[in-house]
Design an enzyme around this catalytic site. Sequence first.
Site, PDB file in Angstrom:
ATOM      1  N   ASN A 173       4.610  92.675  67.648  1.00 12.74           N
ATOM      2  CA  ASN A 173       4.169  94.119  66.872  1.00 12.74           C
ATOM      3  C   ASN A 173       3.480  93.390  65.465  1.00 12.74           C
ATOM      4  OD1 ASN A 173       5.098  96.850  67.623  1.00 12.74           O
ATOM      5  ND2 ASN A 173       7.108  95.639  68.087  1.00 12.74           N
TER       6      ASN A 173
ATOM      7  N   ARG B  57      25.242  90.030  52.098  1.00  8.89           N
ATOM      8  CA  ARG B  57      23.909  90.782  52.318  1.00  8.89           C
ATOM      9  C   ARG B  57      23.271  91.208  50.960  1.00  8.89           C
ATOM     10  NH1 ARG B  57      23.198  93.292  56.715  1.00  8.89           N
ATOM     11  NH2 ARG B  57      25.358  93.448  57.325  1.00  8.89           N
TER      12      ARG B  57
ATOM     13  N   MET C 291      15.646  92.064  62.212  1.00  2.00           N
ATOM     14  CA  MET C 291      16.884  92.231  63.141  1.00  2.00           C
ATOM     15  C   MET C 291      18.103  92.246  61.911  1.00  2.00           C
ATOM     16  SD  MET C 291      15.840  93.132  65.870  1.00  2.00           S
ATOM     17  CE  MET C 291      17.325  93.195  66.905  1.00  2.00           C
ATOM     18  N   ARG C 292      17.840  93.202  60.800  1.00  5.30           N
ATOM     19  CA  ARG C 292      18.785  93.168  59.833  1.00  5.30           C
ATOM     20  C   ARG C 292      19.352  94.438  59.339  1.00  5.30           C
ATOM     21  NH1 ARG C 292      21.022  88.866  57.673  1.00  5.30           N
ATOM     22  NH2 ARG C 292      21.449  89.905  55.824  1.00  5.30           N
TER      23      ARG C 292
ATOM     24  N   LEU D 130      20.067  96.612  56.298  1.00  2.00           N
ATOM     25  CA  LEU D 130      19.568  96.633  54.854  1.00  2.00           C
ATOM     26  C   LEU D 130      20.791  97.257  54.086  1.00  2.00           C
ATOM     27  CD1 LEU D 130      15.856  97.258  55.623  1.00  2.00           C
ATOM     28  CD2 LEU D 130      16.805  94.968  55.190  1.00  2.00           C
TER      29      LEU D 130
ATOM     30  N   HIS E 226      11.269 101.194  66.087  1.00  2.00           N
ATOM     31  CA  HIS E 226      12.468 101.281  67.070  1.00  2.00           C
ATOM     32  C   HIS E 226      12.269 101.404  68.414  1.00  2.00           C
ATOM     33  CE1 HIS E 226      16.677 101.275  67.761  1.00  2.00           C
ATOM     34  NE2 HIS E 226      16.769 102.334  68.407  1.00  2.00           N
TER      35      HIS E 226
ATOM     36  N   LEU F 166      21.032 103.792  59.480  1.00  2.00           N
ATOM     37  CA  LEU F 166      20.489 103.047  60.327  1.00  2.00           C
ATOM     38  C   LEU F 166      19.543 103.885  61.461  1.00  2.00           C
ATOM     39  CD1 LEU F 166      20.235 100.069  61.513  1.00  2.00           C
ATOM     40  CD2 LEU F 166      21.948 100.632  62.982  1.00  2.00           C
ATOM     41  N   ASP F 167      18.381 103.361  61.556  1.00  2.00           N
ATOM     42  CA  ASP F 167      17.434 104.069  62.392  1.00  2.00           C
ATOM     43  C   ASP F 167      17.447 105.585  62.459  1.00  2.00           C
ATOM     44  OD1 ASP F 167      16.830 101.423  63.371  1.00  2.00           O
ATOM     45  OD2 ASP F 167      18.582 101.546  64.920  1.00  2.00           O
TER      46      ASP F 167
HETATM   47  C1  GRF Z   1      10.573  95.406  69.270  1.00  2.00           C
HETATM   48  O1  GRF Z   1      10.797  95.991  70.363  1.00  2.00           O
HETATM   49  C2  GRF Z   1      10.904  96.440  67.988  1.00  2.00           C
HETATM   50  O2  GRF Z   1      10.860  97.651  68.576  1.00  2.00           O
HETATM   51  C3  GRF Z   1      12.456  95.836  67.769  1.00  2.00           C
HETATM   52  O3  GRF Z   1      12.491  94.770  68.068  1.00  2.00           O
HETATM   53  C4  GRF Z   1      11.406  94.333  68.829  1.00  2.00           C
HETATM   54  C5  GRF Z   1      10.671  93.317  68.214  1.00  2.00           C
HETATM   55  O4  GRF Z   1       9.530  92.644  68.998  1.00  2.00           O
HETATM   56  N1  GRF Z   1      12.814  96.566  66.417  1.00  2.00           N
HETATM   57  P1  GRF Z   1       8.507  91.928  68.236  1.00  2.00           P
HETATM   58  O5  GRF Z   1       8.941  90.605  67.434  1.00  2.00           O
HETATM   59  O6  GRF Z   1       7.497  92.673  67.489  1.00  2.00           O
HETATM   60  O7  GRF Z   1       7.654  91.214  69.457  1.00  2.00           O
END
Ligand code: GRF
Length: 220
Positions: free
Chosen positions: A14, A61, A86-87, A89, A105, A140-141
Site C-alpha cells: 500500500n 504503549r 499493525m499496532r 494506538l 482495512h 479499533l477499525d
Molecule cells: C493490508 O492488507 C492492509 O489492509 C492491512 O495490512 C496489509 C498491509 O499490506 N492493514 P502492505 O504492507 O500494504 O502490503
Amino acid sequence: MKNLVILISGRGSNLRALLEAGLPARAAAVISDRPGAAGLDIARSHGVPAGVLDYREYASREAFDAALAGEIDRHTPDLVLLAGFMRVLSDAFVRRYEGRMLNIHPSLLPAFPGLHTHRRALQAGVRIHGCTVHFVTAALDSGPIVIQAAVPVLDGDDEDVLAARVLAQEHRIYPQAARWFLEGRLSLVPEGIVRVAGSAPQVNALLVPEVDAARALQDA
Ligand code: GRF
C-alpha cells in the site's frame, strides 16, 4: 506543498501504491515499528526518508506512541497514513491526529474488524468481501468510512487468493482517499459520516453469484 507521513509494519504494497500515485503532496517520511519491514526499502527506492522506531524498545504503549508522535511531528504532516501499521494506538495518539489520519482495512467494515479478515470472511460464507479506508478514531477499525471496494468471494477461494483480490482494490482506493483528503474534498457530517465533494454516485450492483437474467425478468 502538503506533507505526508506514512506508517508501516511490513511488506509495504500500500505504501508503494501511495508513493506511485502522484499525490499532490510530499512524502516527508516513512516510519516502521519493525526493523525488518520490506516497505523501508520501497520508501528508500522512491527517495523517501525511512526510519525505524522499534516498539520493543519501549516500556509501554504510551511511551512508544509519544516517541512516535515526536518523530511524526518533526515532519509537520497534513495527513498521516497508516499503511499496514499493525499496532493498536493509544487514545492520546489518536486524538492528536484526529481528522488527519487515515487507515486501510482489509474488509468491508463494520464487518470483520481486527485480524485475519479474509479467513473470517471465508468462514462466515460471505459472498462479497472487500476493503475500507477510514478515518482513525479511538475504537479499533471503526472510524468514519471514506471509501470501500467490494470484490466477489468465489467458490474455491482460499485465504491467499481472496487476500490478493482484495489487495488489488486496496491499491486503488487508498491513493484515491488520500487524494480527496489533500484536495480538501472530505468533510465529516454529524454521526461520523464522510461526504466526498464532487464524487460521482455509483448505481451499479455487485451480485454474487449473479442472478439468472431470464428468470429475474420473469419475476419482475
Ligand atoms: C493490508 O492488507 C492492509 O489492509 C492491512 O495490512 C496489509 C498491509 O499490506 N492493514 P502492505 O504492507 O500494504 O502490503
